[in-house]
Design a protein around this motif. Structure first.
Motif, short mmCIF file in Angstrom:
data_model
loop_
_atom_site.label_atom_id
_atom_site.label_comp_id
_atom_site.label_asym_id
_atom_site.label_seq_id
_atom_site.Cartn_x
_atom_site.Cartn_y
_atom_site.Cartn_z
N GLU A 1 52.91 47.69 50.85
CA GLU A 1 53.17 48.11 49.47
C GLU A 1 54.66 48.11 49.16
O GLU A 1 55.09 47.70 48.08
N GLN A 2 55.48 48.55 50.13
CA GLN A 2 56.92 48.61 49.91
C GLN A 2 57.52 47.21 49.75
O GLN A 2 58.39 46.99 48.89
N ARG B 1 52.03 39.56 50.00
CA ARG B 1 50.76 38.94 49.64
C ARG B 1 50.47 37.83 50.64
O ARG B 1 51.39 37.15 51.10
N VAL C 1 49.98 49.63 55.86
CA VAL C 1 49.67 49.58 54.43
C VAL C 1 50.87 50.02 53.61
O VAL C 1 51.20 49.40 52.58
N GLY D 1 55.79 44.46 48.94
CA GLY D 1 55.06 43.63 47.99
C GLY D 1 54.46 42.39 48.65
O GLY D 1 54.37 41.33 48.04
#
Length: 333
Positions: A38-39, A43, A34, A41
């Protein structure tokens, strides 16, 4: 996903398990993945995923370009249910329910590759338009209680809701209950009128002819003003209670009665339908029928998922309850 796996120091498969919320991943490993997501980015590539799964996770919704409370609340409930199920909603509004307009909206969704389409409309023309479209994608209609053919339906039990409203007034002692109806081309309006009429007749009462209306407060105000004028001219006595087909009609009636010096509920009781936001703060607070829109959204999604899986589904009827407030009381004459 490879970049995420490399940064987190795990396999590509582990990243996939985290993304799909698989239970067999240690908490520490999940936290590293996770953090890497987040680091970086990261998708998901939904287009690539759709090629593999043959599903986009998208639902098309066709609804009326209208501020009416029922369709709006249905749309919100459906969107919430879809999001909880990991899907998202794309909305198209139509200004009129005819075959070419509805066909254009459905064709648009076919081009977008949605997994299914929901049509929110309790209107005769909408039903005809959907039935005339030979869909290559699952379609569910919200509004009709049931349809001939293979189109699944979900609806609030409008008939039962109207019976609750009328029975409440009869139990208070009213025998002269007038109905201000919605437009006759709306299935909801006809079901509510039928529920009122059947309840009156089953109580051994012959009701007055319903007063035709639409869904607006301005029409309710006009009808209320006319009722008072006829009463004062000695043409027709004011009913002791009015069941309005929706809360906006009821709001207009309350306004007309207040301006004319008719006291609610002392001189006439008023019941609405829908329990719109703010109905508890009408003056007086409005007794009304409260549909279960949350359940409506969930049942609609259930019907669509079943249709997508080519599973048969029975028409779904969602209950409504009566919310009693200060606009109703026993008759004084």
């Amino acid at each position: 996903m490879s970049d995420v796996a490399q940064l987190a120091g795990v396999s590509h498969q582990t990243v996939s398990r985290v993304l799909n919320d698989h239970p067999n991943v240690r908490a520490e490993t999940r936290a590293r993945v996770v953090a890497a997501i987040e680091q970086l980015g990261y998708r998901r590539n939904t287009a690539a995923r759709a090629l593999v799964t043959r599903r986009t996770g998208a639902i098309g919704v066709v609804t009326e370009d209208s501020p009416l409370y029922g369709p709006t609340m249905t749309l919100i409930a459906l969107e919430n249910a879809a999001r909880s199920g990991g899907m998202y909603v794309s909305v198209a509004t139509v200004t009129r329910w005819d075959v070419p307009t509805v066909r254009a909206s459905l064709e648009h969704y076919l081009d977008q590759g949605v997994d299914g389409v929901v049509v929110i409309a309790s209107h005769d023309e909408a039903v005809r338009a959907v039935q005339a479209f030979s869909a290559r994608v699952p379609v569910v209609m919200v509004g009709p209680a049931e349809l001939d053919g293979d189109i699944p339906t979900v609806a609030v039990n409008q008939y039962a809701g109207a019976r609750l409203a009328t029975r409440h007034l009869l139990d208070l002692g009213h025998t002269d209950v007038l109905h201000v109806s919605g437009p006759s081309v709306w299935l909801d309006a006809r079901s509510r009128e039928r529920g009122w009429r059947d309840t009156m007749q089953q109580a051994g009462l012959q009701p007055r002819a319903p007063v035709p209306g639409d869904w607006t407060a301005s029409t309710g105000f006009r009808i209320g003003t006319q009722l008072v004028a006829r009463d004062r001219a000695g043409e027709e006595r004011l009913p002791t209670a009015v069941f309005a087909a929706n809360d906006q009609l009821a709001l207009g009636l309350l306004h007309a009665f207040a301006e004319s010096g008719v006291r609610v509920p002392h001189d006439v009781s008023v019941v609405g339908y829908d329990d719109v936001e703010g109905a508890a703060h009408f003056f007086p607070p409005l007794t009304t029928v409260t549909p279960d829109f949350v359940q409506l959204g969930r049942r609609c999604l259930d019907q669509l998922v079943a249709a997508m899986a080519r599973e048969p589904a029975e028409p779904a009827l969602v209950p409504a309850a009566l919310t009693v407030r200060a606009s109703t009381g026993p008759p004084r004459r």
